[in-house]
Write a protein that holds these residues in place. Structure first.
Motif, PDB file in Angstrom:
ATOM      1  N   VAL A 190      47.442  22.852  84.935  1.00  0.00           N
ATOM      2  CA  VAL A 190      46.118  22.591  85.520  1.00  0.00           C
ATOM      3  C   VAL A 190      45.535  21.513  85.513  1.00  0.00           C
ATOM      4  O   VAL A 190      44.230  21.367  84.317  1.00  0.00           O
ATOM      5  CB  VAL A 190      45.214  24.014  85.285  1.00  0.00           C
ATOM      6  CG1 VAL A 190      45.696  24.807  86.134  1.00  0.00           C
ATOM      7  CG2 VAL A 190      44.577  24.054  83.997  1.00  0.00           C
ATOM      8  N   ASP A 191      45.171  20.503  86.480  1.00  0.00           N
ATOM      9  CA  ASP A 191      43.965  19.956  86.337  1.00  0.00           C
ATOM     10  C   ASP A 191      42.546  19.948  86.832  1.00  0.00           C
ATOM     11  O   ASP A 191      42.440  20.244  88.540  1.00  0.00           O
ATOM     12  CB  ASP A 191      44.275  18.493  87.621  1.00  0.00           C
ATOM     13  CG  ASP A 191      43.932  17.960  87.439  1.00  0.00           C
ATOM     14  OD1 ASP A 191      42.920  17.407  86.662  1.00  0.00           O
ATOM     15  OD2 ASP A 191      44.067  16.401  88.367  1.00  0.00           O
ATOM     16  N   THR A 192      41.404  20.175  85.885  1.00  0.00           N
ATOM     17  CA  THR A 192      40.628  21.139  86.130  1.00  0.00           C
ATOM     18  C   THR A 192      39.312  19.934  86.568  1.00  0.00           C
ATOM     19  O   THR A 192      38.927  19.335  85.211  1.00  0.00           O
ATOM     20  CB  THR A 192      40.138  22.090  84.990  1.00  0.00           C
ATOM     21  OG1 THR A 192      39.571  20.695  84.049  1.00  0.00           O
ATOM     22  CG2 THR A 192      41.107  23.420  85.089  1.00  0.00           C
ATOM     23  N   GLN A 248      31.966  18.980  85.385  1.00  0.00           N
ATOM     24  CA  GLN A 248      31.636  18.509  85.351  1.00  0.00           C
ATOM     25  C   GLN A 248      30.043  19.186  84.227  1.00  0.00           C
ATOM     26  O   GLN A 248      29.878  20.222  84.414  1.00  0.00           O
ATOM     27  CB  GLN A 248      30.275  17.078  86.004  1.00  0.00           C
ATOM     28  CG  GLN A 248      30.261  16.851  87.386  1.00  0.00           C
ATOM     29  CD  GLN A 248      29.892  16.472  88.037  1.00  0.00           C
ATOM     30  OE1 GLN A 248      28.925  17.063  89.043  1.00  0.00           O
ATOM     31  NE2 GLN A 248      29.924  15.046  88.451  1.00  0.00           N
ATOM     32  N   THR A 249      29.378  17.937  82.918  1.00  0.00           N
ATOM     33  CA  THR A 249      28.069  18.491  82.144  1.00  0.00           C
ATOM     34  C   THR A 249      27.314  19.408  83.127  1.00  0.00           C
ATOM     35  O   THR A 249      26.837  20.280  82.924  1.00  0.00           O
ATOM     36  CB  THR A 249      27.495  18.058  81.388  1.00  0.00           C
ATOM     37  OG1 THR A 249      28.344  17.144  80.863  1.00  0.00           O
ATOM     38  CG2 THR A 249      26.599  18.385  81.022  1.00  0.00           C
ATOM     39  N   GLU A 250      26.739  18.633  84.755  1.00  0.00           N
ATOM     40  CA  GLU A 250      26.377  19.211  85.271  1.00  0.00           C
ATOM     41  C   GLU A 250      26.542  20.622  85.510  1.00  0.00           C
ATOM     42  O   GLU A 250      25.942  22.124  86.455  1.00  0.00           O
ATOM     43  CB  GLU A 250      25.520  18.434  86.681  1.00  0.00           C
ATOM     44  CG  GLU A 250      25.198  16.887  85.886  1.00  0.00           C
ATOM     45  CD  GLU A 250      26.575  16.408  85.234  1.00  0.00           C
ATOM     46  OE1 GLU A 250      27.392  16.726  85.096  1.00  0.00           O
ATOM     47  OE2 GLU A 250      25.337  15.330  85.175  1.00  0.00           O
ATOM     48  N   GLY A 267      28.523  12.346  91.912  1.00  0.00           N
ATOM     49  CA  GLY A 267      28.422  11.545  91.967  1.00  0.00           C
ATOM     50  C   GLY A 267      30.259  10.938  91.616  1.00  0.00           C
ATOM     51  O   GLY A 267      30.181   9.814  91.606  1.00  0.00           O
ATOM     52  N   ASP A 268      30.731  11.452  92.173  1.00  0.00           N
ATOM     53  CA  ASP A 268      32.075  11.300  92.173  1.00  0.00           C
ATOM     54  C   ASP A 268      32.592  10.769  93.485  1.00  0.00           C
ATOM     55  O   ASP A 268      32.505  11.551  94.614  1.00  0.00           O
ATOM     56  CB  ASP A 268      33.336  12.815  91.310  1.00  0.00           C
ATOM     57  CG  ASP A 268      32.999  12.620  90.006  1.00  0.00           C
ATOM     58  OD1 ASP A 268      33.041  11.836  89.455  1.00  0.00           O
ATOM     59  OD2 ASP A 268      33.011  13.528  89.664  1.00  0.00           O
ATOM     60  N   GLY A 269      33.938  10.486  94.002  1.00  0.00           N
ATOM     61  CA  GLY A 269      34.710  10.533  94.956  1.00  0.00           C
ATOM     62  C   GLY A 269      36.090  11.246  95.145  1.00  0.00           C
ATOM     63  O   GLY A 269      36.149  11.083  94.263  1.00  0.00           O
TER      64      GLY A 269
HETATM   65  C1  WTA Z   1      35.282  13.602  85.582  1.00  0.00           C
HETATM   66  C2  WTA Z   1      33.539  17.168  81.852  1.00  0.00           C
HETATM   67  C3  WTA Z   1      39.325  13.822  87.897  1.00  0.00           C
HETATM   68  C4  WTA Z   1      34.601  12.891  86.508  1.00  0.00           C
HETATM   69  C5  WTA Z   1      33.703  18.408  81.747  1.00  0.00           C
HETATM   70  C6  WTA Z   1      32.629  13.641  86.989  1.00  0.00           C
HETATM   71  C7  WTA Z   1      37.638  14.371  85.680  1.00  0.00           C
HETATM   72  C8  WTA Z   1      33.170  13.215  85.074  1.00  0.00           C
HETATM   73  C9  WTA Z   1      38.343  15.336  85.938  1.00  0.00           C
HETATM   74  C10 WTA Z   1      32.577  14.700  84.041  1.00  0.00           C
HETATM   75  C11 WTA Z   1      39.356  15.608  86.548  1.00  0.00           C
HETATM   76  C12 WTA Z   1      36.146  15.874  84.913  1.00  0.00           C
HETATM   77  N1  WTA Z   1      39.472  14.801  87.242  1.00  0.00           N
HETATM   78  N2  WTA Z   1      37.686  13.102  86.799  1.00  0.00           N
HETATM   79  N3  WTA Z   1      39.527  16.391  86.159  1.00  0.00           N
HETATM   80  N4  WTA Z   1      37.225  16.157  85.048  1.00  0.00           N
HETATM   81  N5  WTA Z   1      36.343  14.004  85.724  1.00  0.00           N
HETATM   82  O1  WTA Z   1      30.309  15.258  81.977  1.00  0.00           O
HETATM   83  O2  WTA Z   1      33.813  11.689  86.923  1.00  0.00           O
HETATM   84  O3  WTA Z   1      31.937  14.589  80.180  1.00  0.00           O
HETATM   85  O4  WTA Z   1      32.181  13.872  87.537  1.00  0.00           O
HETATM   86  O5  WTA Z   1      32.513  16.691  81.914  1.00  0.00           O
HETATM   87  O6  WTA Z   1      34.704  13.599  84.554  1.00  0.00           O
HETATM   88  O7  WTA Z   1      32.527  13.913  82.844  1.00  0.00           O
HETATM   89  P1  WTA Z   1      31.219  15.552  81.582  1.00  0.00           P
END
Ligand code: WTA
Length: 635
Positions: free
Chosen positions: A396-398, A401-403, A486-488
């Motif tokens: 599972v590629d989850t 974000q913190t938010e 903030g992601d693409g």
């Molecule tokens: C990136 C971590 C690709 C993404 C839970 C996001 C991911 C940031 C993935 C948040 C994933 C997290 N595939 N990118 N499965 N999971 N990201 O706040 O850029 O530490 O916006 O939360 O990590 O990071 P944070």
């Protein structure tokens, strides 16, 4: 059909459709059937993204620890809640049952109360991955204090910034921590930080490494004697659904870290519901997430989500390389781990060491493998699938974000067919959108754009502590009436999402989000530095590493560039922490700038990526001549 536990793809689609057509009914059923409330809500959801304001289950009252602990006491009192695996493999693992966890949390809650902590007060927790970390988080939640956990790899300066931002009254720490063969003087770091923090009255200190520490009279107290004296029960504070549960800092592209504020009920429901489905947790499973509780992954998927489901959750104190690179697999075999959740950077680091470390261990207990934190590359995905899951345990590629507080885009294992590097489909309740530069939603499949979320979900952060305007500016202004991640991302022909990475100035290094601005600020404190710019470049293990372009004033007679490089990394370590150190530092005569004086990071990024064939039009720059010289001297 139960909406709570999704068991096949058809059910997923049914549940998903319902969650979108009628979100309030959908979430209300889950809230009602699977959680313990002291008082029912009056209204499921009210929201307005233009303010922005989001409220879930207003009028409802509860305590999250009753849901995570008390309600399991009759049915699972003697089941292991937290399984602690120490840094040293020769030290015995500790099984803390739900009953024992209840007692520990209650005692700790009493200690907090006796030391002046009340509902709404902020408590900073700066601890290694030892049981007291989970217990202190839960103790805060039990009394209604807002915890702010700071990852114990951050420097004194970074810790002080976070303590001051939230005006914490108390710090909970330990004498030190074990990290592989090393020990770290955490108490010393706290002492340094507190030189600059006026709000802290009390420091509770856990004894972990038995080192000599200085205890400041009137401020510092050893925790254990207080716990021993404390009463074994504590009646939980009744909290409103929207009361803040915790603050957790994350890096922004500019300025200070952002204290994301999560609320009680919505966060609880979403972290629990996602945990159940994304990991398909069954009663006797032993679930292990290798993250640190200092990050959101640890909050949601070591502590709250698993415990709300009555799960057994493993806490590992150590590192994957100690005593050797087989440690993770040794633990999997020893505790018969069923779900294993880690980050791509760890997978790449372990893959590099070769499969011989895995082959010694029996990994047949594994049913589900998870990944989080950054995009997983195809090679790492296959290595994980072939060697760890033996092609039998779905990955599972989850993405989240913190938010977001919980997992947003993910396969449901055994239901959603996986596809390497794709996070696949939105979780029920999540309505993603891809947006173009003009702010229009891109319809259809086989497209890419900026990833937004169109509709509120229960665990979204409600604000940035002390700065609601920044919350609005960062997440709700780029696109009208939407949360901008903030992601693409791209969407393939069947509607699967693949996250392509950050589109702002946040760089993810070894799964840690780093903002460029605070690192540049740190570098610029070096007396010889005139200015600097940081970009990311691809790195085999870390995913990205940091490349710094630094313009010097004058390093002074007889001094060496290498010394300045070391000093720069030293300052970064002091200001932020070792995770933000630069891999490459190139000294330049200037930085490319626009006519309005803005550094053109796009060009610097291309040079760091060794992708200079198409730099675009540089003639409009203020100083196009520096570009050639930077390219000639690129590292
Ligand atoms: C990136 C971590 C690709 C993404 C839970 C996001 C991911 C940031 C993935 C948040 C994933 C997290 N595939 N990118 N499965 N999971 N990201 O706040 O850029 O530490 O916006 O939360 O990590 O990071 P944070």
């Amino acid at each position: 059909m139960s909406n709570y536990h999704i068991k096949n793809l058809e059910e997923y689609f049914q549940v998903y459709r319902k969650s979108v057509r009628n979100p309030e009914v959908f979430w209300e059923e889950i809230a009602e059937e699977h959680f313990m409330w002291r008082k029912k809500w009056n209204r499921v959801l009210s929201w307005d993204f233009s303010k922005p304001e989001v409220k879930w289950f207003e009028g409802g009252q509860l305590n999250i620890t009753e849901n995570c602990i008390d309600r399991h006491l009759y049915t699972r009192g003697d089941k292991t809640a937290i399984l602690f695996e120490p840094n040293n493999p020769d030290e015995e693992a500790l099984h803390i049952t739900y009953k024992q966890l209840h007692e520990r949390v209650c005692r700790f809650a009493n200690v907090l109360k006796e030391h002046g902590i009340n509902k709404g007060d902020r408590v900073c927790i700066y601890l290694p991955m030892i049981p007291e970390l989970a217990v202190s988080v839960l103790a805060c939640a039990r009394i209604g204090a807002i915890h702010s956990v700071v990852f114990a790899g951050f420097s004194a300066h970074a810790l002080a910034t976070r303590i001051n931002d939230a005006d914490c009254k108390m710090v909970i720490t330990s004498d030190g921590s074990y990290r592989g063969a090393k020990t770290i003087d955490l108490k010393g770091i706290v002492d340094d930080a507190l030189e600059n923090c006026e709000s802290v009255d009390t420091v509770l200190v856990v004894k972990r490494i038995d080192s000599d520490v200085t205890m400041k009279e009137g401020r510092d107290l050893w925790l254990q004697p207080l716990l021993d004296e404390a009463y074994v029960d504590f009646s939980p504070e009744v909290m409103n659904a929207e009361d803040p549960l915790f603050i957790l800092y994350t890096s922004g592209s500019t300025g200070q870290p952002k204290g994301m504020v999560h609320s009680t009920a919505g966060y609880m429901i979403y972290s629990a519901y996602t945990f159940k489905n994304v990991f398909q947790y069954k009663e006797n499973d032993v679930y292990w997430c290798t993250a640190d509780i200092g990050w959101i992954t640890g909050h949601s998927y070591i502590v709250y989500g698993p415990l709300a489901n009555g799960a057994t959750t493993v806490m590992f104190e150590g590192v994957p390389s100690y005593p050797d690179f087989g440690r993770f697999w040794e633990i999997v075999e020893k505790h018969k781990i069923t779900q294993f959740y880690t980050a791509p950077t760890a997978i790449r680091a372990l893959a590099k060491e070769g499969v011989e470390h895995l082959e010694k261990y029996d990994l047949s207990s594994l049913k589900v493998l998870g990944t989080v934190g950054e995009p997983i590359n195809e090679e790492a995905w296959h290595w994980y699938d072939d060697n760890v899951g033996k092609k039998k345990a779905p990955i599972v590629d989850t993405w989240w974000q913190t938010e977001t507080g919980g997992i947003m885009i993910t396969p449901i294992p055994f239901s959603t067919p996986t596809k390497p590097t794709y996070a696949t489909l939105p979780f029920p309740g999540i309505q993603p959108a891809l947006m173009d530069e003009n702010g229009e939603e891109i319809q259809g499949n086989q497209v890419d754009g900026r990833l937004c979320i169109k509709y509120p979900w229960p665990s979204m952060a409600r604000t940035i502590w002390g700065n609601h305007q920044r919350y609005k500016d960062t997440y709700f202004t780029a696109f009208n009436q939407m949360y901008f991640t903030g992601d693409g991302a791209l969407r393939d022909e069947v509607g699967y999402y693949r996250i392509t990475g950050r589109v702002d100035d946040v760089i993810i290094v070894s799964g840690h989000n780093l903002g460029t601005a605070p690192i540049e600020d740190a570098i610029n404190e070096h007396p010889a530095v005139a200015e600097s710019a940081i970009v990311g470049f691809p790195h085999d293990i870390k995913g990205n590493a940091l490349y710094g372009y630094v313009t010097l004033k004058d390093i002074g007679e007889g001094r060496k560039h290498d010394n300045v490089r070391n000093e720069i990394n030293q300052i970064i370590t002091e200001q932020i922490g070792p995770i933000a150190k630069l891999d490459k530092i190139q000294f330049t005569n200037g930085l490319p700038k626009t006519r309005s004086g803005k550094i053109m990071r796009r060009i610097l990024r291309k040079i760091a990526h060794k992708d200079t064939d198409n730099l675009g039009d540089i003639s409009t720059l203020l100083n196009p001549e520096v570009v050639q010289s930077i390219m000639d001297n690129a590292l």
